[in-house]
Design an enzyme around this catalytic site. Sequence first.
Site, PDB file in Angstrom:
ATOM      1  N   SER A  22      -3.095  -4.154   7.540  1.00 30.96           N
ATOM      2  CA  SER A  22      -1.640  -4.319   7.492  1.00 30.96           C
ATOM      3  C   SER A  22      -1.315  -5.601   8.256  1.00 30.96           C
ATOM      4  CB  SER A  22      -0.930  -3.106   8.107  1.00 30.96           C
ATOM      5  OG  SER A  22      -1.415  -2.848   9.413  1.00 30.96           O
ATOM      6  N   GLU A  26       1.701  -8.169  10.319  1.00 33.11           N
ATOM      7  CA  GLU A  26       3.015  -8.291  10.953  1.00 33.11           C
ATOM      8  C   GLU A  26       3.549  -9.717  10.793  1.00 33.11           C
ATOM      9  OE1 GLU A  26       3.953  -6.700  15.040  1.00 33.11           O
ATOM     10  OE2 GLU A  26       4.322  -8.832  15.429  1.00 33.11           O
ATOM     11  N   ASP A  72      12.141  -4.728  24.121  1.00 36.52           N
ATOM     12  CA  ASP A  72      12.123  -5.431  25.411  1.00 36.52           C
ATOM     13  C   ASP A  72      13.504  -5.391  26.031  1.00 36.52           C
ATOM     14  OD1 ASP A  72       9.476  -6.072  25.009  1.00 36.52           O
ATOM     15  OD2 ASP A  72       9.979  -7.904  23.910  1.00 36.52           O
ATOM     16  N   PHE A 118       1.585 -15.324  25.779  1.00 37.10           N
ATOM     17  CA  PHE A 118       1.818 -13.953  25.281  1.00 37.10           C
ATOM     18  C   PHE A 118       1.089 -12.947  26.172  1.00 37.10           C
ATOM     19  CE2 PHE A 118       2.123 -15.416  20.536  1.00 37.10           C
ATOM     20  CZ  PHE A 118       3.446 -15.782  20.733  1.00 37.10           C
ATOM     21  N   HIS A 164      -4.559  -3.979  12.049  1.00 39.02           N
ATOM     22  CA  HIS A 164      -3.214  -4.540  11.921  1.00 39.02           C
ATOM     23  C   HIS A 164      -3.268  -5.975  12.463  1.00 39.02           C
ATOM     24  CE1 HIS A 164       1.159  -4.352  11.604  1.00 39.02           C
ATOM     25  NE2 HIS A 164       1.271  -4.813  12.829  1.00 39.02           N
TER      26      HIS A 164
END
Length: 294
Positions: free
Chosen positions: A25, A27, A119, A222, A272
């Site tokens: 999958s 994103e 967040d 990140f 993913h």
Amino acid sequence: MAFHHAQHAQSLNQSLSELNGINVSFEFFPPSTPEMEKILWNSIRRLAPLNPKFVSVTYGANSGVRDRTHSVIERIQQETNLVAAPHLTLVDASDEELVELAKHYWKSGIKDIVALRGDLPDGSPKPTRFANDLVRLLRSVADFDISVAAYPEGHPDARNAQADLIHLKKKIDAGANRAITQFFFDVESYLRFRDRCVTAGIDVEIIPGILPVTNFKQTKRFADMTHVAIPHWLHRQFEGLDDDPATRQLVGANVAIDMVKVLAREGVKDFHFYTLNRAELTYAICHTLGVRPQ
């Protein structure tokens, strides 16, 4: 020497045969400029033939980003055969608004949702609603297919690893179908986490989130924000490549392919990919895994 080569070929064939039946999958995030929109749609078109289980679209806290998320989701729905899964967060939305949005999604044929707390904006009070509340709310609206987040190295806000695991169990008990992990580079940390999930009675798929790295500085940023450990070997891999994007691509693909092969050998069947709206690396990794256009 010939024997050594034969052995090597045999072990390579064996490791590739273990990659049968892999599901992927992807994103994406909503674009903020026309140029980024073009890049996004090129990536979606490039990756769509790999027949992912679903593609998710992230969701920001401010309403402008939300609107962009909805329009990307609707366009995926209308122009492709892909299953589109919007991210949905509690931040800045009341329960009533979320129920309305969930009803709207269900009526539009969107049955898959990635449910997150979201967040918290700087300076906001401690949250009183959590992702498990959102899962329960979605379940009360319709029979959605719900993914939630998991954190092999712990959520930045969690008191400790055990508290984090208890929180994940609450999300699953509230009705989530699977968990997708935060990206990680230490495969052992994922495998230990998966074992701990089993021990805690969490019986859904814990899908590893894979971030193919091309921009190491951005990845480090990140990772700092999300408390993800960057192993020393990864630093070394990208050393001296600041001005060499072509080599960075090759190194990034190689790192992700190695990770995914180890995970596949440990019985992981679903992956993913955090594409950052770029298709090249993710496509190359999927190709190596035997995931081909259908």
